[in-house]
Structures are given as C-alpha cells and as structure tokens.
Design a protein around this motif. Structure first.
Motif, PDB file in Angstrom:
ATOM      1  N   ARG A  74       0.797  -1.238   0.000  1.00  0.00           N
ATOM      2  CA  ARG A  74       0.000   0.000   0.000  1.00  0.00           C
ATOM      3  C   ARG A  74       0.829   1.288   0.000  1.00  0.00           C
ATOM      4  O   ARG A  74       0.318   2.343  -0.364  1.00  0.00           O
ATOM      5  N   SER A  75       2.110   1.203   0.422  1.00  0.00           N
ATOM      6  CA  SER A  75       2.915   2.427   0.498  1.00  0.00           C
ATOM      7  C   SER A  75       3.606   2.782  -0.813  1.00  0.00           C
ATOM      8  O   SER A  75       4.245   3.834  -0.901  1.00  0.00           O
ATOM      9  N   PHE A  76       3.517   1.924  -1.830  1.00  0.00           N
ATOM     10  CA  PHE A  76       4.116   2.277  -3.114  1.00  0.00           C
ATOM     11  C   PHE A  76       3.352   3.450  -3.722  1.00  0.00           C
ATOM     12  O   PHE A  76       2.127   3.384  -3.886  1.00  0.00           O
ATOM     13  N   ASP A  77       4.083   4.516  -4.070  1.00  0.00           N
ATOM     14  CA  ASP A  77       3.459   5.669  -4.718  1.00  0.00           C
ATOM     15  C   ASP A  77       3.526   5.455  -6.227  1.00  0.00           C
ATOM     16  O   ASP A  77       4.540   5.720  -6.863  1.00  0.00           O
ATOM     17  N   LYS A  78       2.430   4.958  -6.772  1.00  0.00           N
ATOM     18  CA  LYS A  78       2.392   4.619  -8.207  1.00  0.00           C
ATOM     19  C   LYS A  78       2.445   5.868  -9.083  1.00  0.00           C
ATOM     20  O   LYS A  78       2.834   5.801 -10.255  1.00  0.00           O
ATOM     21  N   GLU A  79       2.044   7.011  -8.517  1.00  0.00           N
ATOM     22  CA  GLU A  79       1.974   8.242  -9.321  1.00  0.00           C
ATOM     23  C   GLU A  79       3.323   8.952  -9.398  1.00  0.00           C
ATOM     24  O   GLU A  79       3.754   9.371 -10.478  1.00  0.00           O
ATOM     25  N   HIS A  80       4.007   9.103  -8.261  1.00  0.00           N
ATOM     26  CA  HIS A  80       5.224   9.926  -8.228  1.00  0.00           C
ATOM     27  C   HIS A  80       6.486   9.123  -7.930  1.00  0.00           C
ATOM     28  O   HIS A  80       7.583   9.671  -7.970  1.00  0.00           O
ATOM     29  N   GLY A  81       6.349   7.850  -7.640  1.00  0.00           N
ATOM     30  CA  GLY A  81       7.504   7.048  -7.267  1.00  0.00           C
ATOM     31  C   GLY A  81       7.823   7.184  -5.785  1.00  0.00           C
ATOM     32  O   GLY A  81       7.292   8.051  -5.080  1.00  0.00           O
ATOM     33  N   GLY A  82       8.682   6.314  -5.301  1.00  0.00           N
ATOM     34  CA  GLY A  82       8.999   6.321  -3.880  1.00  0.00           C
ATOM     35  C   GLY A  82       7.848   5.760  -3.058  1.00  0.00           C
ATOM     36  O   GLY A  82       7.018   4.986  -3.558  1.00  0.00           O
ATOM     37  N   PHE A  83       7.772   6.185  -1.816  1.00  0.00           N
ATOM     38  CA  PHE A  83       6.858   5.548  -0.855  1.00  0.00           C
ATOM     39  C   PHE A  83       6.086   6.590  -0.047  1.00  0.00           C
ATOM     40  O   PHE A  83       6.632   7.630   0.316  1.00  0.00           O
ATOM     41  N   LEU A  84       4.840   6.261   0.246  1.00  0.00           N
ATOM     42  CA  LEU A  84       3.990   7.068   1.128  1.00  0.00           C
ATOM     43  C   LEU A  84       3.955   6.357   2.476  1.00  0.00           C
ATOM     44  O   LEU A  84       3.254   5.362   2.653  1.00  0.00           O
ATOM     45  N   ASP A 122       3.852  13.907   2.512  1.00  0.00           N
ATOM     46  CA  ASP A 122       5.249  14.300   2.346  1.00  0.00           C
ATOM     47  C   ASP A 122       6.152  13.068   2.462  1.00  0.00           C
ATOM     48  O   ASP A 122       5.733  12.015   2.947  1.00  0.00           O
ATOM     49  N   LYS A 123       7.403  13.259   2.047  1.00  0.00           N
ATOM     50  CA  LYS A 123       8.355  12.146   2.060  1.00  0.00           C
ATOM     51  C   LYS A 123       9.637  12.543   2.795  1.00  0.00           C
ATOM     52  O   LYS A 123      10.267  13.547   2.439  1.00  0.00           O
ATOM     53  N   THR A 143       8.240  17.140  -0.755  1.00  0.00           N
ATOM     54  CA  THR A 143       6.811  16.912  -0.966  1.00  0.00           C
ATOM     55  C   THR A 143       6.606  15.562  -1.651  1.00  0.00           C
ATOM     56  O   THR A 143       7.560  14.913  -2.103  1.00  0.00           O
ATOM     57  N   ARG A 144       5.357  15.181  -1.776  1.00  0.00           N
ATOM     58  CA  ARG A 144       5.046  13.898  -2.429  1.00  0.00           C
ATOM     59  C   ARG A 144       5.655  13.814  -3.828  1.00  0.00           C
ATOM     60  O   ARG A 144       6.191  12.768  -4.220  1.00  0.00           O
ATOM     61  N   ASP A 145       5.607  14.929  -4.583  1.00  0.00           N
ATOM     62  CA  ASP A 145       6.134  14.903  -5.948  1.00  0.00           C
ATOM     63  C   ASP A 145       7.606  15.320  -6.011  1.00  0.00           C
ATOM     64  O   ASP A 145       8.145  15.529  -7.094  1.00  0.00           O
ATOM     65  N   GLY A 146       8.246  15.455  -4.837  1.00  0.00           N
ATOM     66  CA  GLY A 146       9.695  15.613  -4.818  1.00  0.00           C
ATOM     67  C   GLY A 146      10.215  17.032  -4.743  1.00  0.00           C
ATOM     68  O   GLY A 146      11.418  17.253  -4.900  1.00  0.00           O
ATOM     69  N   ARG A 147       9.352  18.011  -4.469  1.00  0.00           N
ATOM     70  CA  ARG A 147       9.853  19.379  -4.324  1.00  0.00           C
ATOM     71  C   ARG A 147      10.486  19.543  -2.933  1.00  0.00           C
ATOM     72  O   ARG A 147       9.912  19.104  -1.943  1.00  0.00           O
ATOM     73  N   PRO A 148      11.652  20.195  -2.857  1.00  0.00           N
ATOM     74  CA  PRO A 148      12.379  20.236  -1.581  1.00  0.00           C
ATOM     75  C   PRO A 148      11.691  21.104  -0.533  1.00  0.00           C
ATOM     76  O   PRO A 148      11.186  22.182  -0.836  1.00  0.00           O
ATOM     77  N   LEU A 149      11.693  20.608   0.704  1.00  0.00           N
ATOM     78  CA  LEU A 149      11.159  21.354   1.831  1.00  0.00           C
ATOM     79  C   LEU A 149      12.239  21.727   2.839  1.00  0.00           C
ATOM     80  O   LEU A 149      12.209  22.818   3.394  1.00  0.00           O
ATOM     81  N   GLY A 192       9.599  -2.302  -6.181  1.00  0.00           N
ATOM     82  CA  GLY A 192       9.461  -1.270  -5.161  1.00  0.00           C
ATOM     83  C   GLY A 192      10.798  -0.604  -4.863  1.00  0.00           C
ATOM     84  O   GLY A 192      10.885   0.626  -4.732  1.00  0.00           O
ATOM     85  N   ALA A 193      11.843  -1.414  -4.761  1.00  0.00           N
ATOM     86  CA  ALA A 193      13.176  -0.868  -4.508  1.00  0.00           C
ATOM     87  C   ALA A 193      13.614   0.049  -5.642  1.00  0.00           C
ATOM     88  O   ALA A 193      14.194   1.121  -5.408  1.00  0.00           O
ATOM     89  N   LYS A 194      13.313  -0.339  -6.891  1.00  0.00           N
ATOM     90  CA  LYS A 194      13.675   0.513  -8.037  1.00  0.00           C
ATOM     91  C   LYS A 194      12.941   1.848  -7.971  1.00  0.00           C
ATOM     92  O   LYS A 194      13.522   2.905  -8.242  1.00  0.00           O
ATOM     93  N   SER A 195      11.669   1.804  -7.582  1.00  0.00           N
ATOM     94  CA  SER A 195      10.889   3.036  -7.469  1.00  0.00           C
ATOM     95  C   SER A 195      11.502   3.967  -6.423  1.00  0.00           C
ATOM     96  O   SER A 195      11.622   5.180  -6.643  1.00  0.00           O
ATOM     97  N   GLY A 196      11.918   3.410  -5.283  1.00  0.00           N
ATOM     98  CA  GLY A 196      12.557   4.218  -4.250  1.00  0.00           C
ATOM     99  C   GLY A 196      13.900   4.756  -4.702  1.00  0.00           C
ATOM    100  O   GLY A 196      14.208   5.943  -4.499  1.00  0.00           O
ATOM    101  N   TYR A 197      14.698   3.909  -5.330  1.00  0.00           N
ATOM    102  CA  TYR A 197      16.024   4.316  -5.818  1.00  0.00           C
ATOM    103  C   TYR A 197      15.893   5.434  -6.850  1.00  0.00           C
ATOM    104  O   TYR A 197      16.611   6.447  -6.797  1.00  0.00           O
ATOM    105  N   ASP A 198      14.958   5.277  -7.787  1.00  0.00           N
ATOM    106  CA  ASP A 198      14.760   6.305  -8.824  1.00  0.00           C
ATOM    107  C   ASP A 198      14.277   7.621  -8.220  1.00  0.00           C
ATOM    108  O   ASP A 198      14.712   8.706  -8.622  1.00  0.00           O
ATOM    109  N   PHE A 199      13.383   7.556  -7.233  1.00  0.00           N
ATOM    110  CA  PHE A 199      12.882   8.777  -6.587  1.00  0.00           C
ATOM    111  C   PHE A 199      14.016   9.520  -5.881  1.00  0.00           C
ATOM    112  O   PHE A 199      14.132  10.742  -5.978  1.00  0.00           O
ATOM    113  N   LEU A 200      14.861   8.772  -5.180  1.00  0.00           N
ATOM    114  CA  LEU A 200      16.001   9.392  -4.493  1.00  0.00           C
ATOM    115  C   LEU A 200      16.897  10.130  -5.481  1.00  0.00           C
ATOM    116  O   LEU A 200      17.310  11.270  -5.235  1.00  0.00           O
ATOM    117  N   ASN A 201      17.200   9.497  -6.609  1.00  0.00           N
ATOM    118  CA  ASN A 201      18.091  10.121  -7.590  1.00  0.00           C
ATOM    119  C   ASN A 201      17.448  11.323  -8.268  1.00  0.00           C
ATOM    120  O   ASN A 201      18.111  12.332  -8.525  1.00  0.00           O
TER     121      ASN A 201
END
Length: 398
Positions: free
Chosen positions: A30-40, A53-54, A106-112, A82-91
């Motif tokens: 359930r924590s896979f973020d299918k829209e933006h990548g990474g995890f909720l 937020d992430k 933020t969820r879509d990766g904008r820095p806070l 899932g690991a690839k999604s997290g790795y790609d989001f980090l990069n």
C-alpha cells in the motif's frame, strides 16, 4: 537462563513470521506511490495516510529494506520493483544542486528542508548498494561508492557542512563514527569496497578512545575534542538505545572478523554500561535519555519509551548471547523482547506503535512519520532471523 536449541529455533520462526506476515505487509504494497515514485510512509495505526510528504531518510531506508529482502529472503518481483521506485525517486528528487541531499520533500519531490549533516547520504549509500546487488545495476553500485566517498569527506573535512553550533564549546558526537561504520559494513557486504575494512577499524578506535568511559561505566553521546566530558546539559545527556545500537555494530564486526575477542569484549562492555543506565527497573523498557551524573534531563520526552532503542537492544542482547554464551544476555534479551512485543506491537493492525509513555501506555498512534518507517523494526526481525539461522546451521554441522 540459557536458550536451548529449540528455544532458538522458536525465536527464529517468530522473527521470520513477524517480519513477513506482520511488519512488511503493514507497509507494502500500500505504500508504493504509483503516481510519483517512492513511498507514502506517514501512516496511522490502521495504515491510513496522515501526510503525503516524504522523509528522505525513510525513502532510503525503505529502498534498502526491499532490496535486502529481495537479496536474502525471496526474489519477489514486487520487492525489486518497489526498490527501483525508491532508488529512482532518491536520484530524481532528493539531491540538491550542490550535491547534498535534502531531508524532507513533498510527495512529488519538491524540496522542503535540508539539514546540517549527511545522514540522508548514508541511507542513500546503503539503499543504492543493496539495490545494485538486487538488480545488477552497475551505475547504482558506482553511485553508492561515490556518495560513500562524499560522506567520508563530510565526516573528515571541518567546515564542509555548515556547523550547528559556534566554536565556543567544540564537541564531537558518537553518531558520525557509528553511522559511518554501519554504512561501510552494508557497502562491504553487498557490493564490496576496498576502503571499508580500514575505515571501520578507524571508527571503532575513535569510539573506544573518546566515548567509552570505563571509570564511570558509560558510553557518552558527545564529548569535547579531547574526549573529556562537557559538564553542561547537552554534554551530559546520554541516549542508551543509541549507544546499544553502536554496541551491536561492533559485535557484528567481531562476528565478521572470525569472532574477534577484543571487539566482542568492547561491544559487550558498551551493552553492559548502557543497559545499566537505560533499563527502567520500575516499568521495564529502555528510557530515552539519561544524564551522565543522574541530574535532570532537559528534554521532556526523556522518560518515554521509543520503538527503535528496543529494536537495537533486541539485536544487541541476542548477538552478545550467541557470541559469548553468557546467560545474562539471554535473560536481558528475553526481558526486552517480551516487553517490546507486549507493549509496542499492534496486535490488531500489525507493526509497532512508535511512542509509549513511561508506564508502557501508547502516547500516540502513528506508525510512520518523518523519523519512523519500515526500518528499525523490520531490520531487527530480519537480522535476528538471519543470525539465528546462521547460528543453528553452524551448530547442526558440528
């Protein structure tokens, strides 16, 4: 008390079952973020989302977990994807233009938010290294080694990162050698790196020289540059669970080095000192902060029970017992294990609550926030299950 072979088999089954049928299913899929990548991962007791937020730490840690499960438990496609999604989001989203990493996006990766230290980077290293092993991605391996090199620079070059304090009262913390040691251990054991063995020895030597105080049976959280105690509130504050985590990193290294007797003695000494200072003899559990001279602690959560020190103490006591056979460690392991699974574990929804009052009642129900996510608990259950599996298989061959 001693654990019999059957006790150890039961424990191994318990940790494996908790990991795979209780802890991991709370988070995934359930924590896979299918829209933006990474995890909720900011979730309430029932798994409902409380914030989208992430936290960069937790994105890296979750990527490490899924990669590690794929590498060591089962080659499950869901875990690798899932690991690839997290790795790609980090990069894609978690590095600033100056090469430093953010702390909170933020969820879509904008820095806070960025912080003044490099722990996001250390979690990136273990994530990228474990993902590289899982996927065979050579670029991920190169990135893991490159960012590890940056962490070494940050750790050894004064002024490279903006300091939190002025230089009026200089200090150094145990957190840097501890986290760098474990990062190097993970890197070495997934994809290999020739720098690791020597650096690990250096960081262990720093901890032993500066932070362990045999005369008062204590492991300091921070000290002056010459290793002396800073007799002010911050300088006197101890974090028993953190020092116990450092103890098991050293015991892990002892095991890696063919049960090195000096490292076994060192890790056990750290565990002994901080169990004495941290275990709550009234209510059970590990107290969060203590003062080295038993003076009042400034932080108001000082007598709460947080989840992660209990995960680290479960690992440390089990490792110490299996390495030494000392029945004291079996007794302590049973105490902290029973306390933790009785008070932190959510038997209705799975996973653990993060925060208890001193008496063991739940302080708040969140399972995930900027600091808590799928890391300390699943790492504990995974590590203990693997440790017991190895121990039992070695004994079966004797």
């Amino acid at each position: 008390m001693h654990y019999t072979a059957n006790d150890l088999k039961d424990l191994k089954r318990f940790y494996s079952n908790q990991l795979l049928n209780d802890t991991v299913p709370f988070w995934f899929p359930r924590s896979f973020d299918k829209e933006h990548g990474g995890f909720l991962l900011m979730r309430d007791a029932d798994g409902s989302l409380i914030d989208d937020d992430k936290a960069v730490w937790i994105q890296g840690r979750a990527t490490w977990l899924l990669s590690t499960l794929y590498n060591t438990v089962e080659k499950k496609q869901e875990w690798l994807e899932g690991a690839k999604s997290g790795y790609d989001f980090l990069n894609k989203h978690c590095f600033d233009r100056d090469g430093q990493m953010f702390f909170h996006v933020t969820r879509d990766g904008r820095p806070l938010r960025k912080r003044r230290y490099f722990f996001s980077e250390t979690f990136y290293v273990i994530a990228a290294a474990a993902y590289a092993k899982a996927s065979g991605d050579k670029e991920a391996a190169e990135k893991a080694r490159f960012v590890f090199g940056k962490c070494i620079e940050y750790a050894t070059t004064p002024g490279l990162l903006q300091p939190k304090f002025t230089n009026t009262r200089p200090s150094m913390g145990i957190g840097v050698p501890m986290i760098m040691m474990n990062t190097a251990q993970q890197l070495r054991e997934t994809i290999g790196d020739d720098r690791c063995d020597g650096l690990i020895s250096k960081w262990i030597e720093e901890i032993e020289r500066y932070f362990i105080k045999d005369d008062i049976r204590c492991v300091m959280e921070q000290v002056a540059p010459d290793g002396s105690i800073i007799d002010h509130i911050d300088g006197r504050t101890l974090n028993p669970g953190h020092a116990i985590e450092g103890a098991w990193f050293i015991l892990h290294e002892a095991r890696y080095r063919n049960n090195d007797p000096h490292l076994i003695a060192l890790g056990c000494k750290m565990l002994d000192y901080m169990w004495e200072r941290g275990w709550d003899t009234t209510h059970g559990g590990i107290l969060y902060f203590r003062d080295v001279y038993n003076k009042p602690v400034q932080e108001y959560w000082q007598d709460m029970k947080f989840w992660w020190p209990h995960n680290e103490t479960i690992i440390a006591t089990l490792l110490a017992y299996l390495l030494t056979g000392d029945e004291k460690y079996a007794r302590w392991h049973k105490l902290v294990h029973d306390y933790s699974y009785q008070h932190f574990h959510d038997k209705e929804n799975g996973e653990w609550f993060g925060y208890l009052h001193r008496d063991g009642s739940v302080a708040q129900t969140a399972k995930g926030n900027l600091f808590k996510g799928p890391f300390h608990l699943p790492r504990q259950e995974w590590y203990c299950a693997k440790l017991l599996e190895d121990h039992l298989s070695i004994n079966d061959r004797k």
